[in-house]
Design a protein around this motif. Structure first.
Motif, mmCIF file in Angstrom:
data_model
loop_
_atom_site.group_PDB
_atom_site.id
_atom_site.type_symbol
_atom_site.label_atom_id
_atom_site.label_comp_id
_atom_site.label_asym_id
_atom_site.label_seq_id
_atom_site.Cartn_x
_atom_site.Cartn_y
_atom_site.Cartn_z
ATOM 1 N N GLU A 150 -4.881 4.955 5.636
ATOM 2 C CA GLU A 150 -4.814 4.321 6.955
ATOM 3 C C GLU A 150 -4.824 5.422 8.015
ATOM 4 O O GLU A 150 -3.947 6.281 8.044
ATOM 5 N N TYR A 202 -11.932 4.116 2.881
ATOM 6 C CA TYR A 202 -11.969 3.756 1.459
ATOM 7 C C TYR A 202 -12.882 4.711 0.700
ATOM 8 O O TYR A 202 -13.982 5.030 1.159
ATOM 9 N N THR A 235 -9.107 -5.863 2.616
ATOM 10 C CA THR A 235 -9.034 -5.203 3.924
ATOM 11 C C THR A 235 -7.860 -5.806 4.703
ATOM 12 O O THR A 235 -7.429 -6.926 4.414
ATOM 13 N N THR A 251 -8.970 -6.702 10.536
ATOM 14 C CA THR A 251 -10.226 -5.962 10.436
ATOM 15 C C THR A 251 -11.313 -6.659 11.257
ATOM 16 O O THR A 251 -11.475 -7.880 11.186
ATOM 17 N N VAL A 308 -16.636 -3.491 8.895
ATOM 18 C CA VAL A 308 -16.539 -2.481 7.837
ATOM 19 C C VAL A 308 -17.910 -1.843 7.648
ATOM 20 O O VAL A 308 -18.905 -2.547 7.456
ATOM 21 N N CYS A 318 -20.048 0.145 5.186
ATOM 22 C CA CYS A 318 -20.043 0.431 3.749
ATOM 23 C C CYS A 318 -21.210 1.338 3.371
ATOM 24 O O CYS A 318 -22.324 1.188 3.898
ATOM 25 N N TYR A 323 -18.995 -7.003 3.739
ATOM 26 C CA TYR A 323 -17.687 -7.446 4.217
ATOM 27 C C TYR A 323 -17.698 -8.953 4.436
ATOM 28 O O TYR A 323 -18.600 -9.497 5.085
ATOM 29 N N ASN A 325 -11.195 -11.681 3.903
ATOM 30 C CA ASN A 325 -10.586 -10.362 4.133
ATOM 31 C C ASN A 325 -10.815 -9.412 2.961
ATOM 32 O O ASN A 325 -9.909 -8.709 2.511
ATOM 33 N N ALA A 364 -13.115 0.866 7.697
ATOM 34 C CA ALA A 364 -12.824 -0.428 8.320
ATOM 35 C C ALA A 364 -12.218 -0.210 9.702
ATOM 36 O O ALA A 364 -11.268 0.573 9.852
#
Length: 426
Positions: free
Chosen positions: A288, A296, A319, A323, A326, A328, A337, A342, A363
């Motif tokens: 975080e 991630y 997530t 959020t 995201v 990716c 996402y 979530n 995210a």
């Protein structure tokens, strides 16, 4: 065992009743209607009032009820109820109030055949359909011809199979299917790892064949009573077999000997909690970043030989609730996402044995007035791996013996899968 059998509708009206013993009168049905049907607080399937026990199963707003005053085996009573429901479904489809009223004569025939003086008798559907006939099952012209075969089948040692089965091509298919259950801590410690397995067989064999089925040489059954086996031994718990299996031969030689029913059936069901081989290793790294982002990095590695592959691999990566988007990045498969759930869903069509796939994402979070601690639900992994067993169980041989000495073709397939029960915390 049971003293009375009833079927009630949702109003508490008796549709079917059969009293097997004199210790009850038909008025016992009023007790069940008042105490159970009219009482919405009753949740238990077993109600004991004084010395009387009511066992009930609900199906489509009907109550299938067995009543007894003896100390009956509860599991056996419920098995009888569910077996009756499956037999009824095979005869007239959906089991509801209308179908019961339309087929009450047939239902009484079935009840009298599968239970004698309250004790369960032959409940094999194929056998029952031979001599309890409806228009959709067998025509009346064949009944006289079949009657002599029915008697020997109903009273013989193999009530689950007829002796005059014939196939042009004699084949036997064996599927060993295992479901892996895993719970792994954020530190990589295995909290729980076990396997639920079953052996499904489809037998298309002529006559009355004798089948012999060999499992691993190093096989330990119920390690608590026999002591732990070697580190490479396969340990099975809670083994359950089809009624056709001769258990004494299995105990001595680990060979399953049986005369198979015709068609598809479940030969064996088991659990394994030791020496479980985990097909996929998932290594998550989640950080975080302040209150606005979460990073991630997830790696998935296949822990099996390169000749095998995992298919339909799906990772559900949670997530935080706040959020917004995201970003990716994946080299294999596709990641998306899904705000409604979530989670980020990462789908990989195929992972070859020994291959490692990586996922990275960032995210973005919305700012909130009060910071809530993220619970961090586990990552869920679904997959299928053909020709692999997580427990290590293998079929050493499958032999078919029949007096006509015909040649048969045997097929054995293994499948290890996970669906919602393979979880890794981070």
């Amino acid at each position: 065992m049971i003293s009375a059998f009833f079927i009630f509708n949702q109003k508490g009206e008796v549709l079917i009743s059969r009293l097997y013993r004199t210790d009850f009168k038909r008025s016992i049905a009023d007790v069940f209607r008042i105490q159970v049907v009219s009482n919405s607080d009753v949740r238990s399937p077993i109600i004991t009032l004084g010395s009387t026990s009511f066992f009930h199963v609900r199906v489509n707003n009907l109550y299938v009820v067995c009543v007894t005053k003896t100390n009956a085996n509860a599991a056996l009573v419920f098995e009888f109820c569910y077996r009756f429901i499956s037999i009824a479904k095979s005869y007239f489809g959906k089991v509801d109030e209308e179908s019961v009223k339309n087929n009450f004569v047939l239902i009484y025939e079935l009840i009298d055949e599968i239970s004698d003086f309250g004790y369960p008798q032959n409940s094999e559907i194929d056998t029952l359909k031979s001599y309890i006939t409806t228009e959709s099952v067998i025509s009346s012209a064949i009944v006289a011809e079949e009657s002599s075969k029915i008697t020997s089948q109903a009273t013989g040692a193999t009530s689950w199979r007829r002796g005059d089965v014939k196939y042009k091509k004699n084949e036997a298919f064996v599927d060993v299917v295992e479901t892996v259950n895993l719970s792994m801590s954020a530190k990589g410690t295995v909290l729980r790892a076990d396997v639920d397995g079953h052996i499904q067989m489809r037998a298309y064999l002529s006559g009355t064949p004798e089948c012999k089925f060999g499992l691993n040489d190093k096989l330990v059954i119920d390690k608590n009573s026999q002591g732990s086996g070697a580190s490479d031994a396969v340990e099975l718990d809670d083994c359950r077999f089809h009624q056709c299996v001769r258990l004494n031969e299995f105990d001595t030689s680990r060979t399953i000997s049986f005369i198979p029913p015709d068609g598809e059936f479940e030969l064996m069901r088991y659990r394994s909690t030791s020496n479980v081989k985990l097909p996929l290793r998932v290594i998550p790294t989640v950080h975080e970043i302040g209150t606005s982002q979460v990073s991630y990095n997830v790696a998935v590695k296949a822990n099996f030989g390169n000749k095998l592959s995992a298919t339909n691999v799906i990772l559900r990566i949670p997530t935080p609730l706040n959020t917004t988007s995201v970003d990716c990045k994946v080299a294999n498969g596709k990641a998306k996402y899904v705000p409604a759930e979530n989670v980020v869903i990462w789908k990989i069509p195929r992972i070859q044995g020994g291959q490692e796939c990586t996922f990275s994402a960032t995210a973005d979070l919305t700012s909130t007035t009060t910071r809530q601690v993220w619970a961090r639900p586990p990552i869920d992994v679904d997959f299928e791996v053909l020709m692999l067993t997580a427990s290590g169980l293998i079929v050493r041989f499958l032999k078919v013996f029949e007096k006509s000495n015909y040649q048969s073709i045997k097929w054995v397939r293994y499948l290890t899968k996970a669906s919602g029960s393979y979880q890794i915390r981070f």
